[in-house]
Scaffold this active site. Structure first.
Site, short mmCIF file in Angstrom:
data_model
loop_
_atom_site.label_atom_id
_atom_site.label_comp_id
_atom_site.label_asym_id
_atom_site.label_seq_id
_atom_site.Cartn_x
_atom_site.Cartn_y
_atom_site.Cartn_z
N HIS A 267 0.88 -1.19 0.00
CA HIS A 267 0.00 0.00 0.00
C HIS A 267 0.91 1.23 0.00
CE1 HIS A 267 -3.47 2.40 0.58
NE2 HIS A 267 -3.80 2.10 1.82
N HIS A 307 -2.55 -2.32 -9.74
CA HIS A 307 -3.50 -1.72 -8.80
C HIS A 307 -4.76 -2.58 -8.79
CE1 HIS A 307 -5.96 1.33 -6.83
NE2 HIS A 307 -4.81 1.86 -6.46
N ASP A 363 2.79 5.37 -6.93
CA ASP A 363 4.07 5.26 -6.22
C ASP A 363 5.27 5.12 -7.14
OD1 ASP A 363 3.09 5.32 -3.56
OD2 ASP A 363 2.23 3.35 -3.91
N1 CMC Z 1 4.54 -7.05 -10.52
C1 CMC Z 1 4.39 -8.27 -11.08
N2 CMC Z 1 3.24 -8.93 -11.15
C2 CMC Z 1 2.16 -8.37 -10.59
C3 CMC Z 1 2.22 -7.09 -9.98
C4 CMC Z 1 3.47 -6.43 -9.96
N3 CMC Z 1 3.60 -5.25 -9.39
N4 CMC Z 1 1.00 -6.75 -9.52
C5 CMC Z 1 0.19 -7.77 -9.83
N5 CMC Z 1 0.89 -8.74 -10.47
C6 CMC Z 1 0.35 -9.99 -11.04
C7 CMC Z 1 0.11 -11.02 -9.95
O1 CMC Z 1 1.23 -11.87 -9.77
C8 CMC Z 1 -1.08 -11.74 -10.52
O2 CMC Z 1 -0.61 -12.61 -11.56
P1 CMC Z 1 -1.28 -14.08 -11.74
O3 CMC Z 1 -2.69 -13.79 -12.15
O4 CMC Z 1 -0.46 -14.72 -12.78
O5 CMC Z 1 -1.19 -14.74 -10.39
C9 CMC Z 1 -1.90 -10.67 -11.22
O6 CMC Z 1 -0.93 -9.68 -11.58
C10 CMC Z 1 -2.96 -10.03 -10.33
O7 CMC Z 1 -2.33 -9.58 -9.13
P2 CMC Z 1 -3.04 -9.58 -7.70
O8 CMC Z 1 -1.99 -9.62 -6.64
O9 CMC Z 1 -4.10 -10.64 -7.68
O10 CMC Z 1 -3.72 -8.17 -7.74
P3 CMC Z 1 -4.27 -7.37 -6.50
O11 CMC Z 1 -5.37 -6.52 -7.00
O12 CMC Z 1 -4.59 -8.29 -5.37
O13 CMC Z 1 -3.02 -6.50 -6.04
C11 CMC Z 1 -1.48 -4.74 -5.80
C12 CMC Z 1 -2.87 -5.13 -6.28
C13 CMC Z 1 -1.34 -3.23 -5.85
C14 CMC Z 1 -1.29 -5.18 -4.33
C15 CMC Z 1 -0.43 -5.41 -6.70
O14 CMC Z 1 -0.57 -4.99 -8.03
C16 CMC Z 1 1.00 -5.17 -6.22
O15 CMC Z 1 1.49 -5.92 -5.35
N6 CMC Z 1 1.71 -4.12 -6.78
C17 CMC Z 1 3.03 -3.78 -6.30
C18 CMC Z 1 2.93 -2.96 -5.02
C19 CMC Z 1 2.47 -1.55 -5.31
O16 CMC Z 1 2.96 -0.87 -6.19
N7 CMC Z 1 1.51 -1.08 -4.47
C20 CMC Z 1 1.01 0.29 -4.55
C21 CMC Z 1 -0.44 0.32 -4.94
S1 CMC Z 1 -0.98 1.96 -5.44
C22 CMC Z 1 -0.88 2.93 -4.04
C23 CMC Z 1 -1.80 2.54 -2.97
O17 CMC Z 1 -3.02 2.56 -3.16
O18 CMC Z 1 -1.30 2.24 -1.88
#
Ligand code: CMC
Length: 435
Positions: A267, A307, A363
């Site tokens: 986050h 996201h 970010d």
């Molecule tokens: N790098 C590589 N792969 C990713 C990433 C990433 N940053 N984000 C998602 N994926 C992949 C994930 O492995 C999954 O692949 P598969 O379907 O093959 O298993 C798919 O994309 C969907 O990901 P998810 O984890 O199910 O998606 P989510 O909606 O639960 O997670 C997130 C959203 C923001 C936690 C995630 O994208 C992430 O960990 N990003 C990196 C951390 C980041 O930049 N966070 C800041 C968010 S914006 C500011 C805020 O609101 O705080």
């Protein structure tokens, strides 16, 4: 056509008609669906609240597919271009843009609250010199609730306004004091001749000069970054704010909990993680290998990408990228920028990221700006928490005034043991005990 949903339970053959309102069905309506009178009724299973609306809100609108973000109906691009942070804070909390006199009054009041009680400095002094400023920040916010006994009067509208003004005013002071403690510098007191953002830069970076003069480009960049972070509807920390608020505890304590939720690297801690990632990659030519490892799941994720809601370029990231270039005109180019640009270029062409709709989020570039302005990496999550304060408080206010809201208490699907007899210690066998 009726706005209803017909559900046939194939276990019993019975059909149920459930009303649809605002594109949702009420989860409680599912409870009518039972196999027999003894049955508890159907529940929705939704870990991470992927498809559950927990509230009705009139504050922030996001269309994740189109990359749209609006506060109280106003597009984020227009606010970033034409407004300032305190006006946005007013808009979020009171629901409308202020008139000139309303804004002047609001700014005067907020700036009159920027000082923190001298005893607060004693808690900050109690933290180890190398403690993470976000830990110190959120603990100090929680501690502040003990200074204002009236904070518990949450159903007194005037009292809520005072706490709102107080908290918006004090967050930069607490944040800057935590920073200066961590680097062994004396605290720099607020200078209310300066703007909100300018004063924050003063409290962070003032040296021995008698009056700190913020660079106008950096001051405006700080203000724009504050605007962009001011609210983002029902994310993890806001949900925490509403969850804690639902037990009717005071807003300082609820906000400390929200800040704790923001701290994590998935986050608000992501901007710190992005910087660490860029440093670790080290040079542009190592980007392809880093991307390969992300895709193979061998290392970390590509931080600052992806996201839950945006399946398009985060509109905040677009604005931040532009601000970054303006800031680098003053500070000199951050050498990590080239690595970031290369990561973005490769990721936006790569099937893995394109297929999963992973784009830069807020970010991705913000850390580069913060670093160029002289903020240590550990301050990055704090720089997110300061401007999120009006958003958290607006959401909290909406929550406690909403007659449909109750104390937050989700259900679970229990998969543990059925009832079993207690086994006295004397007859328990080592080998049969679970670890
Ligand atoms: N790098 C590589 N792969 C990713 C990433 C990433 N940053 N984000 C998602 N994926 C992949 C994930 O492995 C999954 O692949 P598969 O379907 O093959 O298993 C798919 O994309 C969907 O990901 P998810 O984890 O199910 O998606 P989510 O909606 O639960 O997670 C997130 C959203 C923001 C936690 C995630 O994208 C992430 O960990 N990003 C990196 C951390 C980041 O930049 N966070 C800041 C968010 S914006 C500011 C805020 O609101 O705080």
């Amino acid at each position: 056509m009726p706005d209803t949903l017909s559900i046939t339970d194939n276990r019993t053959g019975k059909t149920y008609e459930v009303p649809i309102e605002d594109g949702t069905i009420k989860a409680l309506d599912l409870r009518k669906i039972k196999t027999d009178e003894e049955d508890f009724g159907l529940m929705a299973y939704d870990p991470g609240f992927m498809n559950t609306a927990a509230c009705k809100s009139r504050i922030t609108f996001i269309d994740g597919d189109k990359g749209i973000l609006r506060y109280r109906g106003y597009p984020i691009e227009q606010l970033a271009e034409q407004s300032d942070f305190l006006e946005v804070a007013y808009l979020l909390y009171f629901g409308e843009l202020p008139t000139r006199s309303q804004l002047d009054d609001f700014k005067r009041t907020v700036l009159s609250h920027t000082i923190i009680h001298e005893q607060t400095k004693k808690f900050i002094d109690g933290f180890r010199h190398d403690s993470h400023p976000m830990g110190a920040f959120l603990s100090t916010v929680a501690a502040l609730s003990t200074f204002y006994r009236e904070v518990k009067n949450i159903f007194d509208a005037q009292n809520r306004v005072i706490q709102f003004e107080r908290m918006v005013a004090k967050m930069p002071t607490i944040a800057a004091f935590c920073h200066r403690h961590s680097i062994g510098m004396p605290f720099a007191y607020p200078d209310n001749d300066l703007s909100y953002a300018g004063n924050f830069l003063n409290m962070m970076f003032k040296g021995t000069e008698t009056k700190f003069k913020p660079n106008p480009v950096l001051e405006r960049a700080m203000d724009v970054l504050f605007i962009l972070h001011a609210d983002h509807e029902q994310n993890c920390s806001t949900t925490t704010m509403r969850g804690i608020g639902s037990s009717h505890c005071d807003p300082f304590t609820a906000l400390a909990g929200a800040a704790a939720a923001l701290y994590g690297p998935l986050h608000g801690g992501a901007n710190e993680a992005v910087l660490k990632m860029l440093v670790e990659i080290g040079s542009k030519d190592r980007v392809p290998e880093f991307i390969r490892r992300v895709k193979a799941g061998e290392g970390q994720r590509l931080m600052g990408f992806g996201h839950r809601v945006y399946k398009n370029y985060d509109p905040r990231a677009k604005i931040i990228k532009k601000v970054a270039f303006e800031v680098f005109e003053v500070t000199g180019r951050n050498p990590l920028l080239d690595i970031a640009l290369e990561l973005e270029r490769i990721a936006l062409e790569d099937d893995y990221f394109v297929g999963r709709k992973l784009y830069p989020n807020v970010d991705f570039y913000s850390g580069l700006i913060y670093q160029a302005m002289g903020f240590p990496t550990e301050m990055f999550p704090v720089l997110f928490a300061i401007p999120r304060t009006p958003g958290w408080l607006s959401q909290w206010e909406e929550q406690i005034l909403d007659p449909e809201q109750r104390i937050v208490r989700p259900r679970q699907v229990y998969l543990g043991y059925d009832e079993r007899e207690y086994v006295p210690m004397a007859i328990r066998e080592e080998s049969t005990q679970a670890v």
